[in-house]
Write a protein that holds these residues in place. Structure first.
Motif, short mmCIF file in Angstrom:
data_model
loop_
_atom_site.label_atom_id
_atom_site.label_comp_id
_atom_site.label_asym_id
_atom_site.label_seq_id
_atom_site.Cartn_x
_atom_site.Cartn_y
_atom_site.Cartn_z
N PRO A 270 -4.41 5.46 -11.03
CA PRO A 270 -4.71 4.21 -10.32
C PRO A 270 -6.00 4.30 -9.54
O PRO A 270 -6.46 5.38 -9.19
CB PRO A 270 -3.50 4.06 -9.37
N PHE A 271 -6.59 3.16 -9.25
CA PHE A 271 -7.81 3.07 -8.43
C PHE A 271 -7.41 2.65 -7.02
O PHE A 271 -6.67 1.68 -6.84
CB PHE A 271 -8.78 2.06 -9.03
N THR A 272 -7.88 3.38 -6.01
CA THR A 272 -7.59 3.04 -4.62
C THR A 272 -8.53 1.94 -4.15
O THR A 272 -9.73 2.16 -3.99
CB THR A 272 -7.73 4.27 -3.71
N LEU A 273 -7.97 0.75 -3.96
CA LEU A 273 -8.78 -0.39 -3.55
C LEU A 273 -9.25 -0.23 -2.11
O LEU A 273 -10.41 -0.45 -1.78
CB LEU A 273 -7.97 -1.68 -3.70
N ILE A 274 -8.35 0.19 -1.25
CA ILE A 274 -8.68 0.37 0.17
C ILE A 274 -7.70 1.39 0.75
O ILE A 274 -6.61 1.62 0.20
CB ILE A 274 -8.61 -0.97 0.94
N GLY A 275 -8.08 1.98 1.84
CA GLY A 275 -7.24 2.97 2.49
C GLY A 275 -8.03 3.67 3.58
O GLY A 275 -9.18 3.31 3.86
N ILE A 276 -7.44 4.67 4.20
CA ILE A 276 -8.11 5.44 5.25
C ILE A 276 -8.11 6.90 4.83
O ILE A 276 -7.08 7.57 4.91
CB ILE A 276 -7.41 5.27 6.61
N TYR A 286 -2.33 4.68 4.02
CA TYR A 286 -2.24 3.23 3.79
C TYR A 286 -3.01 2.80 2.54
O TYR A 286 -3.66 1.75 2.52
CB TYR A 286 -2.75 2.44 5.01
N ALA A 287 -2.95 3.61 1.50
CA ALA A 287 -3.72 3.32 0.28
C ALA A 287 -3.12 2.14 -0.47
O ALA A 287 -1.90 2.08 -0.70
CB ALA A 287 -3.74 4.55 -0.62
N VAL A 288 -3.98 1.19 -0.84
CA VAL A 288 -3.60 0.07 -1.71
C VAL A 288 -4.25 0.34 -3.07
O VAL A 288 -5.48 0.43 -3.16
CB VAL A 288 -4.08 -1.27 -1.13
N GLN A 289 -3.45 0.47 -4.11
CA GLN A 289 -3.96 0.93 -5.39
C GLN A 289 -3.79 -0.12 -6.49
O GLN A 289 -2.86 -0.94 -6.45
CB GLN A 289 -3.27 2.22 -5.81
N ILE A 290 -4.73 -0.07 -7.45
CA ILE A 290 -4.66 -0.91 -8.65
C ILE A 290 -4.25 0.00 -9.81
O ILE A 290 -4.99 0.92 -10.17
CB ILE A 290 -6.02 -1.56 -8.96
#
Length: 517
Positions: A270-276, A286-290
């Motif tokens: 998956p690709f991590t769209l956003i996170g810390i 808090y990773a948001v993944q595609i």
């Protein structure tokens, strides 16, 4: 500590001069093509308003071009002053594309720029149009050879290590020229330049419409910029995918750092769209993944994993140990005329650069301990936070450009360019392509660390043996000189934008007699 200071200062000096120089390069690339397109329309239609547009935007192009040349010359000299061992080690390879670029920039591009400015009334319309296209082609060819040289630093193909000279030498110039990384970087970089030129034209056109000045030229300029910019912005995103794929094949640590991916991701990754990103905890909070996206970008498949930082560090340890085999063998034959490496040792020279990472820890690297080998392997991890956020801001801006140019195209098609909210947004967006371009170079170059040539030569070994005070003094001089040039460029740009298309062009100032077409 003294040596570390030299490395840091040398890197900082080259980074600052490169970032200054790249303030001018993308606008030169973009405006040169736009000038050629507009002059072609002038020749085809015969309408003088298009000639006036070419002359106006050409004046701004000329100011920017002159500043680009002034800031670019000093960069090449730094290879001999600040990076002497780098030049010695790979000069046979790196010097060739730089020499060709010099010919392109100073002979082809420089000659036709003069004809562009002073040939309006001395040449036929068609001949001048050809000159303008040659200026554009020369600008792009100049960028090509710089990117060929840079791509070789990212993916050193077509070369071999010569144990007799202890240097890298060209084995296939064809492979150097057609390096897959060079192809991807060229089309991606010039497309980003086209976006910059289009945004510049769009923003200045919006400024004129907000002021109610030069509206006919402004509307046509926005129309050209909108269509050209939309195509270019879409190209940047599509061609950026190709850069991601080549990095996924040749620079796996860079991809892992951009993703803040410490563990190997099974297919499809998956690709991590956003996170810390958290390098200390070696995770991303808090990773948001595609789903599947990274696997498609980095491997072009759904059945291949994407390796994480930890596994890549383990692989680096193995390569360091293998490189030490070559280092010990080279120590035995160095300085002996006609001596060659044992046949079974030659493959290990591919990992010699990894062994050289130990030079930053101890001079007698053949006696390195397991802990020191692990420390050297850990040094192959670039700054994860910088790459993670730099990449995401760059990509976010890329999609913003697509939306803005699409909106501009729609409004210009329906003759609704009087929307003040859009014009203000277009004007305020003027600096954003430069921000995106600089972020792109930071991701590309910072992500290569600790290598000056990926897998071949560590950055700290490439510097010149000079006092740190000398580098600090030249760094201060460059900052002062380049800041002055940037201020002069900004002043001239603002001056001629405020004067508008009515400002005198160089050939008008000289009162060159007209020539009948």
């Amino acid at each position: 500590m003294h040596e570390i200071d030299i490395v840091t200062l040398s890197r900082l000096q080259f980074a600052l001069t490169a970032l200054y120089h790249f303030l001018f390069v993308p606008l030169t690339l973009g405006l040169s093509i736009l000038l050629a397109i507009m002059e072609t329309v002038y020749v085809m239609t015969g309408r003088t308003i298009w000639r006036d547009m070419v002359k106006f935007w050409g004046t701004l192009f000329g100011i920017n071009f002159a500043m680009g040349v002034a800031t670019g010359i000093t960069m090449e000299f730094q290879f001999g002053t600040n990076w002497a061992y780098y030049s010695h080690y790979v000069g046979d390879v790196f010097g060739v594309p730089l020499a060709i670029e010099g010919l392109m920039a100073f002979f082809l591009e420089g000659t036709f720029v003069g004809l562009f400015f002073f040939g309006w009334d001395r040449m036929s319309k068609r001949a001048h149009m050809v000159v303008t296209w040659l200026v554009a082609i020369g600008s792009n060819l100049s960028a090509l050879w710089i990117l060929v040289a840079n791509a070789w630093m990212q993916n050193p193909v077509g070369t071999t290590f010569n144990p007799q000279t202890m240097r890298m030498e060209v084995s296939s110039f064809f492979d150097v020229l057609f390096n897959p990384v060079a192809q991807a970087k060229f089309v991606h970089t010039v497309s980003a330049g086209y976006v910059t030129g289009a945004m510049f034209m769009l923003s200045i056109g919006a400024y004129y419409l907000l002021r109610g000045r030069h509206t006919e030229i402004a509307r046509r300029s926005i129309t050209v910029a909108a269509s050209f910019g939309l195509a270019s912005a879409l190209s940047v995103v599509v061609l950026g995918d190709e850069s991601g794929y080549t990095a996924g094949q040749d620079q796996k640590m860079k991809i892992a750092a951009i993703e803040s991916m410490w563990e190997t991701e099974p297919a499809p990754a998956p690709f991590t769209l956003i996170g810390i990103p958290d390098s200390k905890a070696q995770t991303t909070h808090y990773a948001v993944q595609i789903p599947w996206a990274l696997g498609l970008i980095a491997t072009r498949s759904l059945n291949l994993p994407v390796e994480g930082i930890k596994d890549l560090v383990t692989q680096a340890e193995g390569r360091i140990r293998n490189g030490l085999v070559a280092y010990r063998a080279l120590a035995k034959v160095q300085g002996k005329a006609g001596a060659t490496l044992p046949h079974e040792v030659e493959p290990a020279t591919r990992d010699l650069g990894y062994a050289l990472l130990l030079k930053g820890i101890r001079p007698d690297i053949e006696n390195a301990t397991d802990a020191e080998i692990h420390e050297a392997a850990m040094s192959t991890i670039p700054n994860v936070g910088v790459l993670f956020w730099g990449f995401r801001f760059m990509v976010g801006l890329g999609f913003y450009f697509i939306a803005l140019f699409a909106l501009a195209f729609y409004l210009s098609s329906w003759r609704r360019l009087d929307r003040k909210w859009f014009l203000r947004a277009a004007l305020l967006s003027l600096p954003l392509p430069w921000v995106a371009a600089e972020l792109g170079w930071i991701v590309a170059e910072y992500g290569r660390q600790p290598w000056i040539i990926d897998g071949v030569l560590p950055t700290f070994l490439g510097v010149s043996d000079v006092p740190a005070s000398n580098v600090l003094l030249s760094l201060a001089g460059f900052v002062l000189f380049y800041s002055t040039l940037a201020a002069v460029d900004l002043y001239l740009m603002i001056k001629y934008v405020r004067l508008g298309p009515d400002a005198p062009t160089p050939n008008a100032i000289l009162h060159v007699p007209a020539r009948a077409d």
